[in-house]
Design a protein around this motif. Structure first.
Motif, PDB file in Angstrom:
ATOM      1  N   LYS A 151       7.505  12.827   8.680  1.00  0.00           N
ATOM      2  CA  LYS A 151       6.296  13.537   9.434  1.00  0.00           C
ATOM      3  C   LYS A 151       5.308  13.536   8.222  1.00  0.00           C
ATOM      4  N   GLU A 152       5.737  13.319   6.869  1.00  0.00           N
ATOM      5  CA  GLU A 152       4.887  13.699   5.833  1.00  0.00           C
ATOM      6  C   GLU A 152       4.549  12.722   4.807  1.00  0.00           C
ATOM      7  N   GLU A 153       5.581  11.723   4.668  1.00  0.00           N
ATOM      8  CA  GLU A 153       5.345  10.677   3.504  1.00  0.00           C
ATOM      9  C   GLU A 153       4.128   9.919   3.606  1.00  0.00           C
ATOM     10  N   THR A 154       3.476   9.764   2.658  1.00  0.00           N
ATOM     11  CA  THR A 154       2.309   8.909   2.456  1.00  0.00           C
ATOM     12  C   THR A 154       2.148   8.075   1.090  1.00  0.00           C
ATOM     13  N   TYR A 155       3.172   8.269   0.210  1.00  0.00           N
ATOM     14  CA  TYR A 155       3.076   7.774  -1.203  1.00  0.00           C
ATOM     15  C   TYR A 155       2.098   8.114  -1.927  1.00  0.00           C
ATOM     16  N   GLY A 156       1.348   9.206  -1.718  1.00  0.00           N
ATOM     17  CA  GLY A 156       0.034   9.645  -2.269  1.00  0.00           C
ATOM     18  C   GLY A 156       0.292   9.853  -3.907  1.00  0.00           C
ATOM     19  N   ASP A 157       1.708  10.010  -4.006  1.00  0.00           N
ATOM     20  CA  ASP A 157       1.879  10.297  -5.617  1.00  0.00           C
ATOM     21  C   ASP A 157       2.150   9.191  -6.448  1.00  0.00           C
ATOM     22  N   ILE A 158       2.381   8.073  -5.625  1.00  0.00           N
ATOM     23  CA  ILE A 158       2.893   6.889  -6.457  1.00  0.00           C
ATOM     24  C   ILE A 158       1.772   5.785  -6.790  1.00  0.00           C
ATOM     25  N   SER A 159       1.579   5.352  -7.838  1.00  0.00           N
ATOM     26  CA  SER A 159       0.524   4.680  -8.297  1.00  0.00           C
ATOM     27  C   SER A 159       1.139   3.252  -8.157  1.00  0.00           C
ATOM     28  N   PRO A 160       0.543   2.383  -7.171  1.00  0.00           N
ATOM     29  CA  PRO A 160       1.073   1.270  -6.992  1.00  0.00           C
ATOM     30  C   PRO A 160       0.814   0.026  -8.023  1.00  0.00           C
ATOM     31  N   VAL A 161       2.059  -0.632  -8.294  1.00  0.00           N
ATOM     32  CA  VAL A 161       1.765  -1.714  -9.434  1.00  0.00           C
ATOM     33  C   VAL A 161       0.933  -2.826  -8.630  1.00  0.00           C
ATOM     34  N   ARG A 162      -0.389  -3.475  -9.151  1.00  0.00           N
ATOM     35  CA  ARG A 162      -0.936  -4.306  -8.344  1.00  0.00           C
ATOM     36  C   ARG A 162      -0.141  -5.648  -8.510  1.00  0.00           C
ATOM     37  N   LEU A 163       0.234  -6.307  -7.409  1.00  0.00           N
ATOM     38  CA  LEU A 163       1.043  -7.774  -7.400  1.00  0.00           C
ATOM     39  C   LEU A 163       0.228  -8.744  -7.278  1.00  0.00           C
ATOM     40  N   ASN A 164       0.509  -9.834  -7.996  1.00  0.00           N
ATOM     41  CA  ASN A 164      -0.331 -11.147  -7.742  1.00  0.00           C
ATOM     42  C   ASN A 164      -1.865 -10.690  -7.720  1.00  0.00           C
ATOM     43  N   SER A 165      -2.407  -9.896  -8.545  1.00  0.00           N
ATOM     44  CA  SER A 165      -3.646  -9.379  -8.267  1.00  0.00           C
ATOM     45  C   SER A 165      -4.744 -10.326  -9.066  1.00  0.00           C
ATOM     46  N   ASN A 166      -5.705 -10.442  -8.451  1.00  0.00           N
ATOM     47  CA  ASN A 166      -6.936 -11.207  -8.862  1.00  0.00           C
ATOM     48  C   ASN A 166      -7.784 -10.470  -9.935  1.00  0.00           C
ATOM     49  N   GLY A 167      -7.371  -9.175  -9.961  1.00  0.00           N
ATOM     50  CA  GLY A 167      -8.020  -7.962 -10.824  1.00  0.00           C
ATOM     51  C   GLY A 167      -9.551  -7.634 -10.339  1.00  0.00           C
ATOM     52  N   VAL A 168     -10.033  -8.063  -9.131  1.00  0.00           N
ATOM     53  CA  VAL A 168     -11.102  -7.945  -8.428  1.00  0.00           C
ATOM     54  C   VAL A 168     -10.968  -7.163  -7.427  1.00  0.00           C
ATOM     55  N   THR A 169     -10.092  -7.343  -6.373  1.00  0.00           N
ATOM     56  CA  THR A 169     -10.220  -6.699  -5.327  1.00  0.00           C
ATOM     57  C   THR A 169      -8.601  -6.022  -5.115  1.00  0.00           C
ATOM     58  N   ALA A 170      -8.548  -4.891  -4.402  1.00  0.00           N
ATOM     59  CA  ALA A 170      -7.351  -3.931  -4.077  1.00  0.00           C
ATOM     60  C   ALA A 170      -7.412  -3.539  -2.976  1.00  0.00           C
ATOM     61  N   PHE A 171      -6.264  -3.183  -2.245  1.00  0.00           N
ATOM     62  CA  PHE A 171      -6.122  -2.528  -1.113  1.00  0.00           C
ATOM     63  C   PHE A 171      -5.595  -0.989  -1.517  1.00  0.00           C
ATOM     64  N   VAL A 172      -6.323  -0.131  -0.824  1.00  0.00           N
ATOM     65  CA  VAL A 172      -5.685   1.452  -1.141  1.00  0.00           C
ATOM     66  C   VAL A 172      -5.443   1.908   0.375  1.00  0.00           C
ATOM     67  N   SER A 173      -4.103   2.209   0.608  1.00  0.00           N
ATOM     68  CA  SER A 173      -3.587   2.880   1.684  1.00  0.00           C
ATOM     69  C   SER A 173      -4.087   4.439   1.824  1.00  0.00           C
ATOM     70  N   ILE A 174      -4.563   4.386   3.206  1.00  0.00           N
ATOM     71  CA  ILE A 174      -5.041   5.873   3.383  1.00  0.00           C
ATOM     72  C   ILE A 174      -4.383   6.639   4.592  1.00  0.00           C
ATOM     73  N   THR A 175      -3.802   5.895   5.378  1.00  0.00           N
ATOM     74  CA  THR A 175      -2.929   6.197   6.601  1.00  0.00           C
ATOM     75  C   THR A 175      -1.872   5.909   6.628  1.00  0.00           C
ATOM     76  N   ARG A 176      -0.576   6.262   7.335  1.00  0.00           N
ATOM     77  CA  ARG A 176       0.710   5.617   7.621  1.00  0.00           C
ATOM     78  C   ARG A 176       0.874   6.006   9.035  1.00  0.00           C
ATOM     79  N   GLY A 177       1.713   4.938   9.722  1.00  0.00           N
ATOM     80  CA  GLY A 177       2.087   5.225  11.201  1.00  0.00           C
ATOM     81  C   GLY A 177       1.059   5.099  12.239  1.00  0.00           C
ATOM     82  N   CYS A 178       1.160   5.347  13.301  1.00  0.00           N
ATOM     83  CA  CYS A 178       0.163   4.974  14.563  1.00  0.00           C
ATOM     84  C   CYS A 178       0.556   5.835  15.724  1.00  0.00           C
ATOM     85  N   ASP A 179      -0.392   6.540  16.256  1.00  0.00           N
ATOM     86  CA  ASP A 179      -0.321   7.306  17.569  1.00  0.00           C
ATOM     87  C   ASP A 179      -0.518   6.537  18.807  1.00  0.00           C
TER      88      ASP A 179
END
Length: 482
Positions: A151-179
């Motif tokens: 009910k709580e986990e959002t991984y907000g405290d983990i800094s993701p490693v940017r994998l296969n990154s082009n160094g230009v664009t990145a995703f930042v997750s802001i929600t998890r799950g769905c109602d």
């Protein structure tokens, strides 16, 4: 179906910067939507601290992980074939451990571990922090499983490693799950109920990406528009929040405005939106900021109100059209894309024609279109007979795709003769003499390299196009570069 699935990225194996002191090797592949690829970055970050460097050579791996998707049957079948391949390698390298992550992990846990005995560990989307403990269990010769939904986990405290990154664009997750309990979708059962991430941790992650010279952020979630932070917990429990929590709550319009205001030289996108949750305030934020891209992915799934009700979509055809009208009025130059399912149970020829007429009305820039495939565990699988013949599904899908191809061509042709801002992301896959990037409307543009480089914002004069690509010539840097 609520999530964009990029076919070119399916099965991508991920690589990150090597730590000299790490002695174990991790091979991790991802399937499905952007959220799964984002989750793989979180997993890699956790295991990086546990002595693992990534490898792209399966035969060298000590640990093989596949991040899975249950949205479409095709994705599940592909993952099963990959597991067969892993186990063939494992017969040569018996010390290698194999694990399944993500949505299939939650749904098929007992099959994988007990019945078929094809993996050593099974880890659900909310249990990635438990990986070190689970790996210790495996090392001691026991199967390991954690698919508990949080009910709580959002991984907000983990800094993701940017994998296969082009160094230009990145995703930042802001929600998890769905109602949203859409009857065709497994996400609420595999990823749990909706909860939002602390805005401070989101802004800190964006600040880190800005410091690393990333130029574009996509705010990511199963349903970003319903983002609501009131101190933590499930969105459905907001009504129980205190007056102070409600007074200081942050919704999606406020979060998007905060990010765009704080970093005016970065571009911001978001995905995915649900029609019933897209509020007018968000549209005004998009219109207000030059650096919020004029593009909305707005899945509809069907143009028939009757089928939308069967899908439990929480909106009608008419309400969706009214939202489109509002978008066009507030953001006249906004691109809109769709998700569409053909052949949903009980779909008639008239329902199909309603879908085609809705597509014409909206004039979608592009879309993600699928023939319905019944997903085990969904309400549709339990309550509705999959009664549309396969050949009818495929014929209707062909008609929807043909319609979208024409609409896409109409949209790209409208750019010919215009000059648009493009962020250079990579070399064109068709020519090493050309750059490829996207404009604000998310349309790909290609043009000669000249002296420009990846990460540059450039103004490109559009001279011609295909249904998917703008072709032109750079005439100088964008004002954003100054």
């Amino acid at each position: 179906m609520e999530k964009i699935i990029e076919e070119s990225k399916q099965g991508e194996s991920l690589v990150l910067e090597q730590k000299p002191e790490n002695t174990k090797k991790l091979f991790i592949e991802s399937y499905g939507c952007q959220m799964n690829f984002s989750d793989s970055e979180i997993v890699a970050s956790i295991l990086h601290g546990q002595g693992y460097n990534t490898t792209q050579n399966l035969e060298d791996a000590d640990l093989v992980l596949v991040n899975t998707c249950s949205i479409r049957d095709k994705a599940e079948q592909t993952v099963r074939k990959r597991l067969e391949k892993y186990n063939a390698v494992k017969s040569i390298n018996p010390g290698m451990k194999v694990g399944v992550l993500g949505c299939m992990a939650e749904r098929l846990k007992s099959k994988f571990l007990e019945e078929e005995k094809i993996v050593d560990l099974v880890v659900g989307p909310d249990a990635y922090k438990d990986l070190p403990n689970l790996l210790a269990e495996v090392e001691e010769g026991r199967d390991a499983i954690n698919v508990i939904l949080s009910k709580e986990e959002t991984y907000g405290d983990i800094s993701p490693v940017r994998l296969n990154s082009n160094g230009v664009t990145a995703f930042v997750s802001i929600t998890r799950g769905c109602d949203n309990m859409c009857t065709f979708c497994v996400v609420p059962f595999t990823r749990g109920r909706e909860r939002s991430r602390d805005p401070q941790s989101i802004m800190e992650e964006i600040a880190d990406l800005h410091a690393k010279n990333f130029k574009e952020i996509t705010l990511l979630g199963q349903n970003v528009d319903s983002y609501l932070w009131y101190g933590g917990g499930l969105k459905k429990d907001y009504e129980k929040a205190s007056d102070m929590q409600k007074a200081t709550a942050v919704d999606f319009a406020q979060l998007l405005d905060m990010a765009a205001t704080a970093y005016p030289k970065m571009r911001f996108r978001f995905s995915t939106s649900n029609p019933q949750d897209m509020h007018e305030e968000v549209l005004h934020v998009i219109a207000k900021h030059h650096n919020v891209c004029k593009y909305i992915h707005l899945p509809v799934q069907s143009g028939s109100t009757r089928i939308l009700k069967e899908m439990n979509r929480q909106h009608t055809r008419e309400e969706y059209m009214a939202l489109i009208d509002k978008i066009r009025a507030i953001i006249p130059n906004c691109a809109i894309s769709q998700d569409m399912i053909t052949g949903f149970p009980t779909e008639t020829e008239q329902d199909h024609q309603d879908t085609l007429s809705l597509m014409e009305y909206v004039n979608y820039d592009y879309g993600f279109m699928f023939a319905y495939s019944e997903r085990p565990g969904t309400l549709a699988a339990r309550k509705l007979e999959d009664d549309v013949p396969e050949e009818v599904k495929k014929r209707r899908l062909t008609e929807v795709v043909a319609m979208q191809r024409q609409l896409s061509l109409n949209c790209t042709e409208a750019f010919v003769g215009q000059t648009v801002e493009v962020l250079i992301e990579k070399e064109s896959h068709r020519s090493d003499a050309h750059w490829s990037g996207r404009n604000s409307q998310n349309t790909v543009a290609v043009f000669p390299k000249e002296h420009y480089k990846t990460g540059d914002f450039v103004m490109v004069r559009i001279d011609s196009c295909t249904s998917a690509t703008l072709i032109g010539e750079a005439i100088g840097y964008s004002e954003r570069m100054q």
